[in-house]
Every structure is written in structure tokens, then in C-alpha cells.
Design a protein around this motif. Structure first.
Motif, mmCIF file in Angstrom:
data_model
loop_
_atom_site.group_PDB
_atom_site.id
_atom_site.type_symbol
_atom_site.label_atom_id
_atom_site.label_comp_id
_atom_site.label_asym_id
_atom_site.label_seq_id
_atom_site.Cartn_x
_atom_site.Cartn_y
_atom_site.Cartn_z
ATOM 1 N N ASN A 167 -45.467 10.714 -0.329
ATOM 2 C CA ASN A 167 -44.775 9.426 -0.357
ATOM 3 C C ASN A 167 -45.825 8.324 -0.222
ATOM 4 O OD1 ASN A 167 -42.273 10.711 -0.465
ATOM 5 N ND2 ASN A 167 -42.051 10.698 1.772
ATOM 6 N N GLY A 168 -46.141 7.640 -1.333
ATOM 7 C CA GLY A 168 -47.112 6.545 -1.262
ATOM 8 C C GLY A 168 -46.605 5.399 -0.402
ATOM 9 N N ASP A 169 -47.575 4.692 0.261
ATOM 10 C CA ASP A 169 -47.164 3.567 1.132
ATOM 11 C C ASP A 169 -47.687 2.228 0.643
ATOM 12 O OD1 ASP A 169 -49.837 3.712 1.737
ATOM 13 O OD2 ASP A 169 -49.536 4.417 3.793
ATOM 14 N N GLY A 170 -48.392 2.190 -0.468
ATOM 15 C CA GLY A 170 -48.874 0.939 -1.049
ATOM 16 C C GLY A 170 -50.176 0.451 -0.478
ATOM 17 N N THR A 171 -50.685 1.050 0.620
ATOM 18 C CA THR A 171 -51.927 0.572 1.246
ATOM 19 C C THR A 171 -52.965 1.686 1.386
ATOM 20 O OG1 THR A 171 -51.014 0.979 3.454
ATOM 21 C CG2 THR A 171 -50.714 -1.230 2.526
ATOM 22 N N THR A 172 -52.533 2.913 1.608
ATOM 23 C CA THR A 172 -53.469 4.009 1.870
ATOM 24 C C THR A 172 -54.096 4.502 0.569
ATOM 25 O OG1 THR A 172 -52.158 4.699 3.772
ATOM 26 C CG2 THR A 172 -53.732 6.292 2.890
ATOM 27 N N THR A 173 -55.425 4.691 0.616
ATOM 28 C CA THR A 173 -56.134 5.229 -0.552
ATOM 29 C C THR A 173 -56.557 6.688 -0.355
ATOM 30 O OG1 THR A 173 -58.235 4.394 0.313
ATOM 31 C CG2 THR A 173 -57.011 2.959 -1.217
ATOM 32 N N GLY A 182 -62.642 8.061 -12.996
ATOM 33 C CA GLY A 182 -62.870 6.842 -12.232
ATOM 34 C C GLY A 182 -61.698 6.396 -11.397
ATOM 35 N N ASN A 183 -60.579 7.105 -11.433
ATOM 36 C CA ASN A 183 -59.408 6.672 -10.677
ATOM 37 C C ASN A 183 -59.370 7.242 -9.256
ATOM 38 O OD1 ASN A 183 -57.721 5.037 -12.601
ATOM 39 N ND2 ASN A 183 -58.064 6.885 -13.824
ATOM 40 N N PHE A 184 -60.104 8.325 -9.030
ATOM 41 C CA PHE A 184 -60.161 8.886 -7.673
ATOM 42 C C PHE A 184 -61.391 9.779 -7.564
ATOM 43 C CE2 PHE A 184 -57.596 11.958 -10.061
ATOM 44 C CZ PHE A 184 -58.204 13.173 -9.740
ATOM 45 N N SER A 185 -61.760 10.042 -6.316
ATOM 46 C CA SER A 185 -62.846 10.974 -6.012
ATOM 47 C C SER A 185 -62.308 12.069 -5.094
ATOM 48 C CB SER A 185 -64.020 10.246 -5.352
ATOM 49 O OG SER A 185 -63.608 9.656 -4.122
ATOM 50 N N VAL A 186 -63.066 13.199 -4.999
ATOM 51 C CA VAL A 186 -62.587 14.361 -4.237
ATOM 52 C C VAL A 186 -63.648 14.792 -3.235
ATOM 53 C CG1 VAL A 186 -61.735 16.730 -4.369
ATOM 54 C CG2 VAL A 186 -61.235 15.127 -6.231
ATOM 55 N N ASP A 187 -63.239 14.927 -1.971
ATOM 56 C CA ASP A 187 -64.065 15.557 -0.940
ATOM 57 C C ASP A 187 -63.539 16.976 -0.780
ATOM 58 O OD1 ASP A 187 -65.269 16.532 1.330
ATOM 59 O OD2 ASP A 187 -65.036 14.672 2.487
ATOM 60 N N ARG A 188 -64.197 17.935 -1.458
ATOM 61 C CA ARG A 188 -63.669 19.300 -1.491
ATOM 62 C C ARG A 188 -63.711 19.979 -0.124
ATOM 63 N NH1 ARG A 188 -64.535 18.390 -6.726
ATOM 64 N NH2 ARG A 188 -63.172 19.569 -8.153
ATOM 65 N N ALA A 189 -64.754 19.762 0.618
ATOM 66 C CA ALA A 189 -64.868 20.395 1.930
ATOM 67 C C ALA A 189 -63.730 19.946 2.854
ATOM 68 C CB ALA A 189 -66.216 20.081 2.557
ATOM 69 N N ALA A 190 -63.422 18.657 2.827
ATOM 70 C CA ALA A 190 -62.391 18.126 3.723
ATOM 71 C C ALA A 190 -61.005 18.183 3.105
ATOM 72 C CB ALA A 190 -62.723 16.679 4.084
ATOM 73 N N GLY A 191 -60.915 18.471 1.798
ATOM 74 C CA GLY A 191 -59.617 18.517 1.136
ATOM 75 C C GLY A 191 -58.980 17.160 1.013
ATOM 76 N N LYS A 192 -59.797 16.140 0.722
ATOM 77 C CA LYS A 192 -59.287 14.773 0.641
ATOM 78 C C LYS A 192 -59.508 14.195 -0.751
ATOM 79 C CE LYS A 192 -59.914 13.604 5.541
ATOM 80 N NZ LYS A 192 -60.548 12.665 6.511
ATOM 81 N N VAL A 193 -58.522 13.402 -1.193
ATOM 82 C CA VAL A 193 -58.601 12.682 -2.462
ATOM 83 C C VAL A 193 -58.530 11.189 -2.139
ATOM 84 C CG1 VAL A 193 -57.442 12.192 -4.641
ATOM 85 C CG2 VAL A 193 -57.591 14.551 -3.812
ATOM 86 N N THR A 194 -59.522 10.442 -2.633
ATOM 87 C CA THR A 194 -59.579 9.015 -2.367
ATOM 88 C C THR A 194 -59.375 8.252 -3.670
ATOM 89 O OG1 THR A 194 -61.110 9.348 -0.531
ATOM 90 C CG2 THR A 194 -60.964 7.119 -1.461
ATOM 91 N N ALA A 216 -54.997 1.846 -4.140
ATOM 92 C CA ALA A 216 -53.936 2.495 -3.367
ATOM 93 C C ALA A 216 -52.680 2.649 -4.218
ATOM 94 C CB ALA A 216 -53.619 1.681 -2.114
ATOM 95 N N PRO A 217 -52.134 3.886 -4.274
ATOM 96 C CA PRO A 217 -50.867 4.088 -4.997
ATOM 97 C C PRO A 217 -49.760 3.258 -4.366
ATOM 98 C CG PRO A 217 -51.947 6.195 -4.595
ATOM 99 C CD PRO A 217 -52.694 5.161 -3.783
ATOM 100 N N GLY A 218 -48.796 2.868 -5.195
ATOM 101 C CA GLY A 218 -47.703 2.053 -4.694
ATOM 102 C C GLY A 218 -46.781 2.838 -3.775
ATOM 103 N N ALA A 219 -45.908 2.129 -3.112
ATOM 104 C CA ALA A 219 -44.957 2.763 -2.204
ATOM 105 C C ALA A 219 -43.857 3.450 -3.017
ATOM 106 C CB ALA A 219 -44.355 1.719 -1.272
ATOM 107 N N GLY A 220 -43.401 4.573 -2.490
ATOM 108 C CA GLY A 220 -42.327 5.312 -3.161
ATOM 109 C C GLY A 220 -42.176 6.705 -2.556
#
Length: 611
Positions: free
Chosen positions: A177-183, A211-223, A227-231
Motif C-alpha cells: 500500500n503506497g503512502d505517497g512519501t516513502t521511497t 532508472g526508476n528504482f535501485s535494489v539492495d539485494r543483501a537487505a532486500g530493499k527497493v528504493t 515515491a509511489p502515490g498513495a493507494g
């Protein structure tokens, strides 16, 4: 069956008769020759009981060209007008007429597996690969990517678990669920594979590296860069983490069956070296959920195949059988397992067939069995049926064959075929159906088993009433003649040694009559066997039947038919003062049948045996 009847007397010495007019009992290696039923044989080869006459089996002829590698497995039916076969490292199709061979796939491991038809596609697994063929394209099955969580917060603090992970694949999705602020979005898994990560935000589709996101594979994070919109559930990320042991547990399974629901909507697989089997999602053979595995027998032993009887899927281990049952309750399907028999199982996966609504299979330690009941309460629910052909050291039979675990089988035209070691052991259940009476030995004794030689095969298949066998790298068709590849079929039939119901008298055998069909060419050699001459003595005159095909037109049916005549040939064995007597009949010539409709003989008492 045999019978004893009074005959006209000569010189005040009564003459008796013996006759057997239904030579349908088959081979019996278990009992002493003089203890056999009149219609059984201690020595019969390449013969069967067809149209109420004993005759040679069907002949064999080459049907296709060579494939270039030995056949490892074949689908048992015609699929979309083609035969499908795995040979060497490739999958081929062969046209229905045997003339066109097409390579469909290369690069497989050269080990045998099993085909399974599901949702109009043909699936094949061989313990190393899992492929699908749709009639034109053959490719590896691509694992379904499950969505393992929905309503997930970007930081992973909450969410609702949905679909289990897929054991056969590395891919998984998280829906946020996107919140409009978190990346930064935290996935359920860390230590991701190098496989490309993808994301969907609303209706936009992104791929790692654009160019729309990057991946930290070790931590399992996508940045995300923005920021995606809320929904609700508007951000879906797909990533990959390989659990090779889990993938291997699926790929190494060699056997499969369809089961579950009203229409067998799931695939069940097993045979990976453990007693664990796996069940797919409904209508999805590419998805084996992590919570759909069942372990039986305390994880000891391996699974050797499956077979469905009524509403139970039987799971065969070497020394036991388990039953998988299904019921639909509270809006979901429920599976459960129970031990059907803890002592008898199957280590010959190619032997499992459903015969007249009963499972039939063979194991290397006790022979062929049938499942009388799937209820565990019935302690005798598994019954042996091959006592007549199991054999022993003195009279080798089925259980003395080499390579039993590689046996192949089929249920064709009222007969169960079990092929191993260059022989086929054939139960004619059309002549002798199995019936359970509670007397195990008697129930098996009356079954008609036949033995054929020169049956060398890697796989059996059938089409429109014709049986085929893959012999090394070529397809062979069984056809209604008396030749194997242009050569002779050696036919042998020996009637059991008879004492004619008199244990205290020697006898003189006066005459015998051999009744044969007159519409097939035959030459029959006769050998007379007694207790004094167990190797036998040939009659000086063979029985010769020229080929005569009588035809007559049936006006009411508008078709030609063959009218089968019988003819009796008289011979005088001239065997005096013998206790046991029998006749061996044989033929080893191409294009000639060994046709025997009945055997009749007369004898008189010669001398009472003194103690």
C-alpha cells in the motif's frame, strides 16, 4: 476342462477317454506337472487363448525409422495425432503412420521419466527436467510467481499473507500500500538473486536498470527514485531468491498423477528419493505451494509411483502403500493420507496399471498384486495374483528375470502386459478375471498367464486398437500374423502330465486327436512325454494344415467374414505301461500358426502297480 468318460470296450478291456476342449489355463510354474489343472501348461511359449482357440501371439514388425538414440520413455497414447517419445537427450514426435520423425527439444538429461496429460498439454518429468509440449512447441515449464503478501506497509511492518512460495521457482511478489512519501520498500526476503527485479506502480511497469528504482539485494530493499502515490495494493515488486534444495525436491520427482476435485484438477508428484509427495495448485502445474507437501512412512524410502482407484490416489513405496483422499469443505479442498497396506508395496514403477477398476502392479520380491479394497480395515486388501508365473530356481519365471525394476506394462485389449528381460508375461483377464473369494491361493491359481519371448521394449503405447513397443531406438507394431520381423515365432504348448485319475495303475495310451483350426496355415510337431522319457519322443508324422481362407458374403451385414473350420488329426502314440503321459506341441516356422482347439485321447489300464 478335462473329463473322464467310459468308451467302448475291446477284448473285455475297458477303454477310457480324456479330453480338454478349453486350453485356456495358461502357464503354471508353481505346481508339479501332474498336479496341474487339465487346461494349464507347465511349458507354453508365445501362445495365447484367442477366439476360444490356443494360437500363436501376434507378430512384430518395424514401424518407424531409428531415432538415433535409445528410447527412455514414451507417452502411452497418441497425442494430437502423434507419438511422443524421449530418446537420449531429445524429445521426438513420430507421425501416426510412423514415417515422419520430428525433433521437438534437445538438451535433456538422458534418463527416463514419465509423461502426463493435463489440460490438453503433455507434461514430462525425468528427475532432472520438467517440460511441456502443446503439440507444436516443447519447452521447460516456467514456474508460477506467487504473490506472497498483500496490503504490506512499505517498511514491512504489516501485511496479509496470501499465496505460499512456489517450491519449484525462485520468484515471488510483494504487494504494498503506497503512502505517497516513502521511497524505500522492504521485501519479505533478503539475500536476493541477481535476477532482474521488476515493479508495477499503478499502471506503470518498471524494470531494474531503467532508472526508476535501485535494489539492495543483501537487505532486500527497493528504493524508488520517486515515491509511489498513495493507494491500496498499488505497488507490486517481483524479485527472486533461489532455494535450490526446494527446487530440486520438485525437479527430482520422476512420477506424476492427476488428482483432486471433481475433475482431477491438480498434479501430484513424487519419487525424488524421499517419501514426500507434492500437490500443485488447481489447474496450475507450474505452481507447487510450500504448504502442499505430504510425508508418509516417517520419511523412509522412496515413492515409486501413483495409481487412482475409485476416489483414492494410492502412493506406492517399496514396502507399503498409502492413500491420498480429498474432500471439499468450508469452501476449500482438504487432503488427508492413510496407510492402506504397511507390508506390500511396489518398486517397479512401470508395472502400475488400472485393470477393471482395480490397481495392478508388481514388485521384485513377491510378484504381481492387485488392490481388492482401499479400506485399511480390510487387512487382506492387497492380494498376490502371479503365483503361477513367479517361478523358482528349478523352473525360472518372472521373479528370476533380470532388471525387474525397469519393467514396463500396459492394459490392452483385455490383457495386462508386463515386459521385462526380453519376455512379456501376459494376464488374460478377459478369459480369467480376478475375483476375490478370501482364498488367496485359489483366486490366483485360476488366472490365465502366458509368456512370450523376443519382447524387448523400453516403452509401450497404443493407438486405435493397435499395440506398439519401442525396441531400443525404433518403434515396433504388433500385427495379426505369425512372424517376428520376417522370422519365425517359436510356439510351444505342453499339456500337463496326466495319470488319468488312476494312481494305482500303469496305462497304455492308444490314440490321441489334436483338433486344430483349418483356416490358418499350421505345421505341428508332436512329442510324447512320459515319466520314463521326460525329454520326450517325437512322432514321425507332423500335423500339416495348408492355408485355406473360406469366405462367404453376409447379405444382411454387407461385409466379408471368415468362417473358421476345425479339423481333428489322429495319432497313435503307442505308449505302453506308463504311469504319466503328456504331449508337447510346437512350431518354429515363419508364417505358420500353432493352432490347437482341443486335445482328446483314449487309454486303457495295463497293469496294477504293486507296492
Amino acid at each position: 476342462m478335462g473329463q473322464k468318460m467310459n468308451m467302448p470296450a475291446y477284448a473285455d478291456e475297458p477303454i477310457y477317454g480324456w479330453a480338454c476342449e478349453a486350453l485356456s489355463g495358461g502357464l503354471n510354474l508353481a505346481d508339479l506337472e501332474y498336479k496341474l489343472s487339465d487346461n494349464q501348461s507347465p511349458n507354453v511359449l508365445n501362445m495365447w487363448y484367442k477366439n476360444r482357440t490356443l494360437c500363436k501371439r501376434n507378430g512384430q514388425a518395424w514401424y518407424s525409422a531409428a531415432l538415433g538414440a535409445d528410447v527412455l520413455a514414451a507417452y502411452t497414447k497418441l497425442y494430437k495425432g502423434m507419438f511422443v517419445v524421449h530418446a537420449g537427450t531429445r524429445i521426438f514426435t513420430v507421425s501416426r503412420d510412423g514415417k515422419t520423425i520430428t525433433e521437438r527439444m534437445n538438451g535433456l538429461t538422458a534418463q527416463g521419466g514419465s509423461f502426463l496429460l493435463f489440460a490438453n498439454k503433455l507434461y514430462y518429468r525425468n528427475g532432472a527436467e520438467y517440460v511441456v509440449f502443446d503439440g507444436s512447441t516443447c519447452a521447460r515449464v516456467m514456474p508460477t510467481v506467487p504473490n506472497v503478501v498483500i496490503n504490506r506497509a512499505p517498511d514491512g511492518s504489516k501485511g496479509d499473507a496470501t499465496d505460499p512460495y512456489n517450491l519449484m521457482g525462485a520468484g515471488f511478489s510483494n504487494t504494498f500500500n503506497g503512502d505517497g512519501t516513502t521511497t524505500v520498500y522492504q521485501l519479505t526476503d533478503t539475500g536476493l538473486d541477481a535476477a532482474t527485479v521488476t515493479a508495477t506502480v499503478g499502471t506503470a511497469h518498471y524494470t531494474e536498470g531503467d532508472g526508476n528504482f535501485s535494489v539492495d539485494r543483501a537487505a532486500g530493499k527497493v528504493t524508488f527514485s520517486t515515491a509511489p502515490g498513495a493507494g491500496q495494493n498499488n505497488v507490486c515488486i517481483t524479485a527472486y531468491k533461489t532455494a535450490q534444495d526446494e527446487i530440486n525436491s520438485i525437479l527430482h520427482c520422476r512420477y506424476a498423477a492427476t488428482y483432486g476435485g471433481q475433475n482431477n484438477s491438480r498434479i501430484v508428484i513424487g519419487g525424488n528419493g524421499t517419501s514426500t509427495f507434492f500437490i500443485s495448485e488447481p489447474l496450475d502445474p507450474a505452481y507447487f505451494p510450500a504448504n502442499n507437501d505430504f510425508t508418509v512412512a516417517n520419511n523412509s524410502g522412496d515413492i515409486y509411483g501413483f495409481g487412482e482407484q475409485y476416489d483414492i490416489l494410492c502412493v506406492f513405496l517399496e514396502r507399503s502403500i498409502y492413500g491420498l483422499s480429498y474432500e471439499f469443505a468450508e469452501s476449500k479442498g482438504m487432503f488427508s493420507t492413510v496407510c492402506i497396506n504397511p507390508n506390500v508395496g511396489c518398486d517397479m514403477p512401470g508395472s502400475i496399471q488400472l485393470v477393471e477398476n482395480r490397481l495392478v502392479w508388481c514388485n521384485s520380491y513377491a510378484g504381481v498384486h492387485t488392490l481388492v479394497s482401499t479400506q485399511i480395515e480390510n487387512e487382506r486388501n492387497v492380494q498376490p495374483i502371479s503365483r503361477n508365473i513367479n517361478g523358482n530356481v528349478a523352473r525360472p519365471g518372472l521373479l528370476q528375470e533380470q532388471g525387474l525394476v525397469t519393467a514396463i506394462s500396459c492394459d490392452f485389449d483385455g490383457r495386462y502386459w508386463l515386459c521385462v528381460g526380453g519376455y512379456a508375461y501376459v494376464w488374460d483377464y478377459g478369459v480369467s478375471p480376478y475375483s476375490y473369494s478370501g482364498d488367496t491361493d485359489a483366486d490366483a491359481l485360476r488366472l490365465s498367464w502366458w509368456r512370450f519371448d523376443n519382447i524387448v521394449g523400453r516403452a509401450l503405447c497404443e493407438d486405435d486398437g493397435t499395440l506398439y513397443i519401442w525396441r531400443q531406438n525404433r518403434m515396433v507394431r504388433f500385427q495379426n500374423d505369425f512372424e517376428d520381423f520376417g522370422g519365425a515365432i517359436h510356439g510351444i504348448y505342453q499339456m500337463p502330465l496326466r495319470n488319468f485319475g488312476q494312481n494305482d495303475y500303469l496305462k497304455t495310451v492308444i490314440e490321441c486327436w489334436i483338433t486344430v483350426r483349418a483356416d490358418t496355415a499350421s505345421r505341428i510337431r508332436l512329442k510324447y512325454i512320459t515319466e520314463n522319457d521326460p525329454n520326450g519322443e517325437y512322432d514321425t508324422e507332423d500335423i500339416i494344415v495348408p492355408s485355406k481362407m473360406w469366405k462367404g458374403f453376409l447379405w444382411n451385414a454387407f461385409q466379408w467374414t471368415v468362417i473358421n473350420f476345425a479339423k481333428s488329426f489322429r495319432r497313435k502314440p503307442n505308449k505302453k505301461k506308463v504311469f504319466l503321459f503328456g504331449i508337447l506341441l510346437e512350431n518354429n516356422e515363419e508364417s505358420r500358426d500353432l493352432s490347437i482347439s482341443a486335445i482328446t485321447m483314449t487309454w486303457r489300464s495295463a497293469k496294477k502297480i504293486k507296492s
